[in-house]
Design an enzyme around this catalytic site. Structure first.
Site, mmCIF file in Angstrom:
data_model
loop_
_atom_site.group_PDB
_atom_site.id
_atom_site.type_symbol
_atom_site.label_atom_id
_atom_site.label_comp_id
_atom_site.label_asym_id
_atom_site.label_seq_id
_atom_site.Cartn_x
_atom_site.Cartn_y
_atom_site.Cartn_z
ATOM 1 N N ARG A 221 6.258 2.537 -0.633
ATOM 2 C CA ARG A 221 6.060 2.365 -2.237
ATOM 3 C C ARG A 221 5.770 4.972 -2.064
ATOM 4 O O ARG A 221 5.633 5.090 -0.768
ATOM 5 C CB ARG A 221 5.131 2.149 -2.935
ATOM 6 C CG ARG A 221 4.961 1.061 -2.994
ATOM 7 C CD ARG A 221 3.227 0.679 -2.967
ATOM 8 N NE ARG A 221 2.355 -0.950 -2.809
ATOM 9 C CZ ARG A 221 2.414 -1.641 -3.356
ATOM 10 N NH1 ARG A 221 2.369 -1.391 -4.848
ATOM 11 N NH2 ARG A 221 2.211 -2.823 -3.782
ATOM 12 N N GLY B 242 -3.731 0.707 -1.865
ATOM 13 C CA GLY B 242 -3.701 0.517 -0.659
ATOM 14 C C GLY B 242 -3.755 -1.038 -1.125
ATOM 15 O O GLY B 242 -3.924 -0.621 -2.740
ATOM 16 N N ASP C 234 2.612 4.536 -7.280
ATOM 17 C CA ASP C 234 1.657 3.642 -5.934
ATOM 18 C C ASP C 234 3.209 2.135 -6.846
ATOM 19 O O ASP C 234 3.076 1.469 -5.702
ATOM 20 C CB ASP C 234 0.666 3.775 -6.213
ATOM 21 C CG ASP C 234 -0.035 2.988 -7.418
ATOM 22 O OD1 ASP C 234 -0.007 3.817 -8.563
ATOM 23 O OD2 ASP C 234 -0.548 2.027 -7.984
ATOM 24 N N ASN C 235 3.206 2.441 -7.967
ATOM 25 C CA ASN C 235 4.311 1.057 -8.500
ATOM 26 C C ASN C 235 5.122 1.247 -8.656
ATOM 27 O O ASN C 235 6.203 0.495 -8.483
ATOM 28 C CB ASN C 235 4.013 0.422 -10.069
ATOM 29 C CG ASN C 235 2.535 -0.538 -9.959
ATOM 30 O OD1 ASN C 235 2.135 0.058 -8.781
ATOM 31 N ND2 ASN C 235 1.586 0.110 -10.776
ATOM 32 N N GLY D 86 -4.588 -4.071 -2.297
ATOM 33 C CA GLY D 86 -6.334 -4.113 -2.527
ATOM 34 C C GLY D 86 -6.558 -5.960 -3.144
ATOM 35 O O GLY D 86 -7.558 -6.238 -2.747
ATOM 36 N N ARG E 273 5.954 -12.570 -3.238
ATOM 37 C CA ARG E 273 7.015 -11.816 -2.854
ATOM 38 C C ARG E 273 7.573 -11.515 -2.565
ATOM 39 O O ARG E 273 7.244 -10.960 -1.084
ATOM 40 C CB ARG E 273 6.450 -10.676 -3.611
ATOM 41 C CG ARG E 273 7.217 -8.664 -3.973
ATOM 42 C CD ARG E 273 6.992 -7.891 -5.145
ATOM 43 N NE ARG E 273 5.410 -7.470 -4.341
ATOM 44 C CZ ARG E 273 4.220 -6.406 -5.182
ATOM 45 N NH1 ARG E 273 4.475 -6.572 -6.103
ATOM 46 N NH2 ARG E 273 3.759 -5.612 -4.377
ATOM 47 N N LYS F 94 0.875 -11.851 -2.742
ATOM 48 C CA LYS F 94 -0.541 -11.252 -3.921
ATOM 49 C C LYS F 94 -1.679 -11.994 -4.071
ATOM 50 O O LYS F 94 -1.074 -13.363 -4.802
ATOM 51 C CB LYS F 94 0.486 -10.644 -4.465
ATOM 52 C CG LYS F 94 -0.113 -9.506 -6.249
ATOM 53 C CD LYS F 94 1.139 -9.094 -6.770
ATOM 54 C CE LYS F 94 0.121 -8.399 -7.648
ATOM 55 N NZ LYS F 94 1.867 -7.963 -8.804
ATOM 56 N N ASP G 224 -11.855 -8.034 -7.115
ATOM 57 C CA ASP G 224 -12.095 -8.887 -5.846
ATOM 58 C C ASP G 224 -11.160 -9.883 -4.794
ATOM 59 O O ASP G 224 -11.051 -10.700 -4.357
ATOM 60 C CB ASP G 224 -12.027 -10.301 -7.475
ATOM 61 C CG ASP G 224 -11.432 -10.955 -8.231
ATOM 62 O OD1 ASP G 224 -10.086 -9.977 -7.854
ATOM 63 O OD2 ASP G 224 -11.605 -11.280 -9.629
#
Ligand code: AMP
Ligand code: MG
Length: 476
Positions: free
Chosen positions: A183, A90, A252-253, A92, A176, A113, A125
């Site tokens: 994805r 997900g 996921d990419n 993050g 972005r 992002k 973080d």
């Protein structure tokens, strides 16, 4: 021209509700400043380049302000990372701020992002550091200028917030743009959690928002899968033809649009090495340059698995088998264009292989050698150790070369400038000292990569020794 303050939002993905994403507000950067912006990306939102100079622009893209009609959300997905399934990933460290509809009626996802922690941050973080944000910005816009399908980048902002990686760094944000942030891993998440109704909803959403042309097909799901596969094959052909290594081809990419997505430790190869591994953390070389086509096919098989509730397994298998021929066809087309060859001949593939072997044996700079060949520059010969072998190859190459028009077209297919790691590194080093001029200059230069710019002769050369073996890893 609409103004930045009154962009028109239509947040379709957000309307799918909490099963698919979670509402989260960005955590602003302290003392934000604009590092760089892309005029051509701004134009996608019908915005004038000057908008980037306003205080409002920096405030919006450093998470201080938000449009009242935007709806920032973190998306849930999972995926196969380095071959192993990770059930919960997900957003993050990024948020889908919303979908802007431009005057042409196109939807553009605005994804910030480095926007802070989310329910999917796990131990992270939620931040992005300046160097990785600059790298993604430069790569997105450079790939686009080369004609390679990719997500886009609107801007990078920088704050004073400390971020701890191997050393203390500063937090940054990248905006972005993509027509979709779905994805392969989105489909895997709902498949493996057995939420087949939600999976169906996601599929319908993807069909209507990304592949409306497939809705008229008797089997829309299959038609869409075929499109995803074809587009992915074409994208990988571009990567192979231009020496681009993605570095982290986890599912996921992988974008459902078949565009280059989620940039990490990517690299444009300098010296040609078919086994090149650009990600320092990829010890097995899973994502080595020569493995990219097979990995893309493997990833498409993961996507196919997630679609088995809707498409017959044998049908999917037959589709997956079409990947390599599709890839080969696109790759040959692109390489013929780069070499200025007219039409198609039987021996083309073997002749390309021979050239690559010569480059491999000599450690020739990939893009520079091809550019010199396109220019008909005899200096190309100096990039090969076995000159006799090169001369024999060159003879066959000359027989394959077409009309002066084809050769002219080859100059438009062979960049003078590519985003070499060391060039990005120089720009990052200056930016970390507060000087953004090099990032901006490099971005401008790479926006017109096919024409020589007198002040930038050095930027066309192969890297200096220190710039050959830069180590780039995932965690940023
Ligand atoms: P990436 O390597 O950027 O493709 O990220 C893989 C996964 O790790 C995604 O779910 C990201 O959202 C998450 N991730 C990466 N970096 C961070 C970070 N600094 N904080 C929180 N999550 C992160
Ligand atoms: Mg990712």
């Amino acid at each position: 021209m609409p103004l930045l303050s009154d962009l028109h939002f239509d947040n379709r993905f957000a309307r799918l509700g909490d099963t698919f994403s979670t509402r989260v507000s960005p955590e602003p950067l302290s003392n934000p400043r604009l590092v760089v912006s892309s005029a051509s990306a701004l134009a996608l939102l019908d915005l004038d380049a000057d908008e980037a100079q306003s205080e409002l622009f920096t405030e919006l893209f450093a998470g201080h302000k938000i449009w009242s009609t935007a709806e920032p959300r973190a998306m849930v997905y999972s995926g196969h990372q380095f071959g192993a399934y990770n059930p919960k990933l997900g957003d993050g460290r990024g948020l889908l701020l919303g979908e802007v509809v431009n005057q042409a009626g196109e939807h553009w996802d605005l994804h910030l992002k480095g926007a802070g922690s989310t329910p999917y941050s796990r131990m992270g973080d939620g931040r992005a550091v300046l160097r990785s944000s600059i790298r993604e910005f430069l790569a997105s816009e450079a790939l686009h200028a080369l004609g390679i399908p990719t997500s886009r980048a609107l801007c990078v902002t920088l704050g004073d917030n400390p971020v701890y990686r191997e050393r203390e760094e500063r937090a940054a944000m990248l905006l972005r743009l993509s027509p979709s942030h779905i994805r392969f891993g989105h489909f895997e998440y709902f498949y493996y959690t057995r939420q087949h109704d939600a999976l169906r909803q996601l599929l319908d959403f993807t069909l209507s928002s990304c592949y409306p042309e497939c809705l008229g097909d008797p089997q829309p799901e299959l038609a869409m899968y075929r499109q995803v596969l074809q587009r992915t094959a074409e994208m990988i052909a571009w990567w192979q033809a231009y020496g681009f290594c993605h570095g982290v081809m986890n599912t996921d990419n992988m974008s459902i649009l078949g565009i280059t997505f989620d940039f990490g430790p990517y690299a444009f190869m300098d010296a040609f090495d078919i086994h090149h591994v650009c990600n320092h953390s990829d010890h097995e070389g899973r994502y080595a340059f020569h493995r990219q086509p097979a990995i893309a096919q493997w990833n498409l098989a993961c996507l196919a698995q997630a679609l088995t509730p809707f498409i017959e397994v044998d049908t999917l298998k037959a589709e997956i088998a079409t990947f390599m021929p599709a890839f080969e066809q696109h790759y040959l087309h692109l390489m013929r264009r780069r070499l200025g060859w007219q039409g198609a001949e039987e021996g083309d593939s073997a002749l390309i292989e021979q050239l690559l072997q010569l480059m491999q044996d000599s450690g020739s700079d990939f893009n520079l050698s091809l550019r010199l060949l396109a220019e008909g520059d005899t200096a190309a010969r100096d990039h090969f150790i076995d000159r006799d072998a090169f001369d024999r190859w060159q003879q066959q190459h000359q027989q394959r070369q077409g009309s002066s028009e084809t050769r002219q077209a080859a100059l438009q297919a062979n960049p003078v400038y590519v985003l070499r790691n060391y060039l990005a590194q120089n720009a990052i080093a200056a930016a970390e000292q507060g000087d953004f001029s090099e990032v901006r200059a490099l971005h401008e230069l790479l926006a017109t990569p096919f024409s020589t710019q007198p002040n930038y002769a050095d930027y066309a050369a192969a890297p200096p020794d220190w710039g050959r073996r830069l180590e780039i890893s995932c965690s940023s």
